[in-house]
Design a protein around this motif. Structure first.
Motif, PDB file in Angstrom:
ATOM      1  N   MET A 182       2.193  48.624  19.279  1.00 26.21           N
ATOM      2  CA  MET A 182       2.258  47.423  20.122  1.00 26.21           C
ATOM      3  C   MET A 182       3.205  46.398  19.488  1.00 26.21           C
ATOM      4  N   THR A 183       4.074  45.834  20.289  1.00 27.74           N
ATOM      5  CA  THR A 183       4.988  44.817  19.773  1.00 27.74           C
ATOM      6  C   THR A 183       4.773  43.522  20.541  1.00 27.74           C
ATOM      7  N   ASP A 184       4.589  42.454  19.779  1.00 26.28           N
ATOM      8  CA  ASP A 184       4.479  41.143  20.423  1.00 26.28           C
ATOM      9  C   ASP A 184       5.871  40.596  20.680  1.00 26.28           C
ATOM     10  N   THR A 185       6.005  39.860  21.769  1.00 19.34           N
ATOM     11  CA  THR A 185       7.263  39.161  21.987  1.00 19.34           C
ATOM     12  C   THR A 185       7.118  37.728  21.474  1.00 19.34           C
ATOM     13  N   LEU A 186       8.261  37.086  21.345  1.00 17.49           N
ATOM     14  CA  LEU A 186       8.254  35.684  20.926  1.00 17.49           C
ATOM     15  C   LEU A 186       7.404  34.858  21.890  1.00 17.49           C
ATOM     16  N   ARG A 187       7.541  35.155  23.191  1.00 19.07           N
ATOM     17  CA  ARG A 187       6.764  34.385  24.184  1.00 19.07           C
ATOM     18  C   ARG A 187       5.267  34.609  24.007  1.00 19.07           C
ATOM     19  N   ASP A 188       4.868  35.870  23.790  1.00 21.77           N
ATOM     20  CA  ASP A 188       3.431  36.154  23.583  1.00 21.77           C
ATOM     21  C   ASP A 188       2.881  35.281  22.458  1.00 21.77           C
ATOM     22  N   THR A 189       3.612  35.252  21.366  1.00 26.29           N
ATOM     23  CA  THR A 189       3.120  34.505  20.194  1.00 26.29           C
ATOM     24  C   THR A 189       3.053  33.013  20.488  1.00 26.29           C
ATOM     25  N   MET A 190       4.080  32.495  21.149  1.00 27.18           N
ATOM     26  CA  MET A 190       4.092  31.052  21.419  1.00 27.18           C
ATOM     27  C   MET A 190       3.013  30.659  22.419  1.00 27.18           C
ATOM     28  N   LEU A 191       2.627  31.607  23.276  1.00 28.51           N
ATOM     29  CA  LEU A 191       1.604  31.284  24.280  1.00 28.51           C
ATOM     30  C   LEU A 191       0.211  31.162  23.677  1.00 28.51           C
ATOM     31  N   ARG A 192      -0.009  31.774  22.517  1.00 23.99           N
ATOM     32  CA  ARG A 192      -1.328  31.650  21.895  1.00 23.99           C
ATOM     33  C   ARG A 192      -1.554  30.205  21.423  1.00 23.99           C
ATOM     34  N   HIS A 193      -2.831  29.850  21.280  1.00 25.70           N
ATOM     35  CA  HIS A 193      -3.149  28.462  20.938  1.00 25.70           C
ATOM     36  C   HIS A 193      -2.532  28.100  19.571  1.00 25.70           C
ATOM     37  N   ALA A 194      -1.835  26.989  19.523  1.00 21.90           N
ATOM     38  CA  ALA A 194      -1.116  26.586  18.307  1.00 21.90           C
ATOM     39  C   ALA A 194      -2.052  26.376  17.121  1.00 21.90           C
ATOM     40  N   VAL A 242       8.823  40.025  17.976  1.00 26.32           N
ATOM     41  CA  VAL A 242       8.616  39.284  16.736  1.00 26.32           C
ATOM     42  C   VAL A 242       7.949  40.113  15.649  1.00 26.32           C
ATOM     43  N   LYS A 243       7.116  41.071  16.033  1.00 27.93           N
ATOM     44  CA  LYS A 243       6.532  41.908  14.986  1.00 27.93           C
ATOM     45  C   LYS A 243       5.899  43.134  15.627  1.00 27.93           C
ATOM     46  N   ALA A 244       5.781  44.172  14.813  1.00 28.14           N
ATOM     47  CA  ALA A 244       5.079  45.372  15.256  1.00 28.14           C
ATOM     48  C   ALA A 244       3.675  45.314  14.690  1.00 28.14           C
ATOM     49  N   LYS A 245       2.695  45.187  15.563  1.00 24.96           N
ATOM     50  CA  LYS A 245       1.324  45.120  15.087  1.00 24.96           C
ATOM     51  C   LYS A 245       0.881  46.501  14.637  1.00 24.96           C
TER      52      LYS A 245
END
Lengths: 69, 334
Positions: free
Chosen positions: A1-13, A54-57
């Motif tokens: 599974m790979t997260d995108t930059l958008r996925d990460t930014m959408l999570r609660h800061a 952004v990263k490979a989980k």
């Protein structure tokens, strides 16, 4: 599974770890480099955040195993 | 969670240090210290109140004298405030000596936290575009060719609040108030700076809005006064530096513009200021704040246009039903 930059930014800061924050900065730098490259050749192509990995989980059993009853 | 402390990366519930950054602004309703007590005459003016008075005295009456505003605030304003907050904290962390990479991460978290309060369908002003605009700014201005000036007490000249005597009307001292984002040494000259976010491309129309302009001229005037009275400014400012940010859905673009000002322009501005305050005094004595119908549709439409479209007897009811009370007090330091 790979997260995108958008996925990460959408999570609660508030929940972002230091690794998440570094991933965001690294992802944004890649996005900026891609956007600058497109601009330099006069392209209108977008460098969208959902196309920046952004990263490979690490894979978990549940993510690869098909559940059979 | 009401605050974020970027120095400790913590989330205090109450504000106990200057590093505890509020994540949203409570509506504040209190007696406005910029008005003569018991009157509608304002003696301490900033660019917001002076701009409203000049644009439309009726709008000024609704917003600055009666204290009504839209809720939620327009996204362009909300986004601009969040961007200013991030930049202010970035420059303060830099001056404090925090490692720039660590400071960058903390500012990203701050931008994320602030962006989660946006409530809009504007795709260029979102949590994601705020984070990007801040992060790309940091990267594209490192090293920064505009160096933040230090105050005599050693603090960085960032978010400076000023209240300066500028004129006298009927024996009353008139104050020029404001908050300068940053004072910089740029190519050997001193400039107050202001961040301006826009969705428009940078062109002549973008630059022309900053001169003549009550905010930019006011900040340069403050700089001249502060330089001549000794203290903050090491020399009179050469003009205003606009740190402009164009916001796109997938990008941010930056450009700096210097707007030159000369000493006789400053005096001209002060004379105009006095005349406008005298006009405000006249309106307050008459208790009559005339509408300027020519400005109703400027900048996408006045927020009070739905009120003015109604019969005057309905104005008060409309204001109470569709707007919130929030005191705008130029004398209140940020």
């Amino acid at each position: 599974m790979t997260d995108t930059l958008r996925d990460t930014m959408l999570r609660h800061a508030k929940e972002w770890t230091d690794d998440d924050l570094r991933d965001i900065v690294t992802g944004l730098r890649e996005q900026r480099a891609r956007w600058n490259a497109e601009q330099s050749v006069g392209s209108l192509k977008r460098a969208s955040s959902n196309k920046i990995a952004v990263k490979a989980k690490p894979k978990t059993i549940s993510s690869v195993m098909k559940v059979t009853l | 969670m009401k605050f974020y402390n970027p120095l400790t990366d913590s989330f205090p519930e109450s504000q106990s240090s200057k590093w505890d950054i509020p994540l949203w602004q409570e509506l504040e309703v209190h007696e406005n210290s910029s008005f003569l007590p018991g009157t509608a005459f304002q003696f301490a003016w900033d660019s917001v109140s002076m701009g409203n008075l000049r644009r439309c005295p009726r709008k000024y009456w609704f917003e600055n004298v009666l204290g009504y505003r839209l809720d939620p605030m327009p996204i362009a304003l909300h986004f601009g405030i969040a961007y200013h907050t991030c930049m202010e904290v970035w420059h303060k962390l830099q001056a404090h000596g925090l490692d720039p990479e660590i400071a960058h991460l903390r500012i990203i978290r701050l931008a994320g936290l602030l962006g989660e309060f946006f409530n809009s369908t504007d795709t260029a002003r979102t949590k994601e575009t705020l984070i990007r605009a801040v992060s790309w700014y940091i990267d594209s201005h490192s090293p920064d060719n505009a160096e933040t000036v230090k105050l005599t007490n050693g603090d960085p000249a960032v978010e400076l609040s000023f209240q300066l005597p500028i004129a006298e009307v009927n024996g009353i001292e008139i104050l020029l108030c404001g908050h300068i984002d940053r004072v910089v040494d740029f190519m050997g000259e001193i400039y107050p700076t202001d961040y301006k976010t826009t969705k428009l491309a940078f062109g002549k129309d973008f630059i022309r809005q900053f001169k003549p302009n009550v905010q930019t001229t006011g900040y340069v005037t403050a700089g001249w006064i502060l330089a001549h009275e000794g203290g903050l400014f090491p020399s009179p400012p050469a003009g205003m530096l606009i740190d402009a940010i164009q916001l796109g859905v997938n990008f941010a673009r930056y450009q700096r513009f210097t707007i030159p000002f000369y000493e006789d322009e400053i005096q001209h501005f002060i004379d105009d200021y006095q005349a406008w305050v005298e006009t405000a005094l006249r309106y307050s004595e008459l208790n009559r704040w005339p509408a300027n119908e020519h400005a109703c549709t400027d900048y996408g439409g006045c927020p009070f246009l739905p009120v003015c479209e109604q019969h005057p007897k309905k104005h008060e009811k409309m204001l109470n039903q569709h707007y919130v009370k929030s005191t705008w007090d130029p004398r209140k330091s940020r």
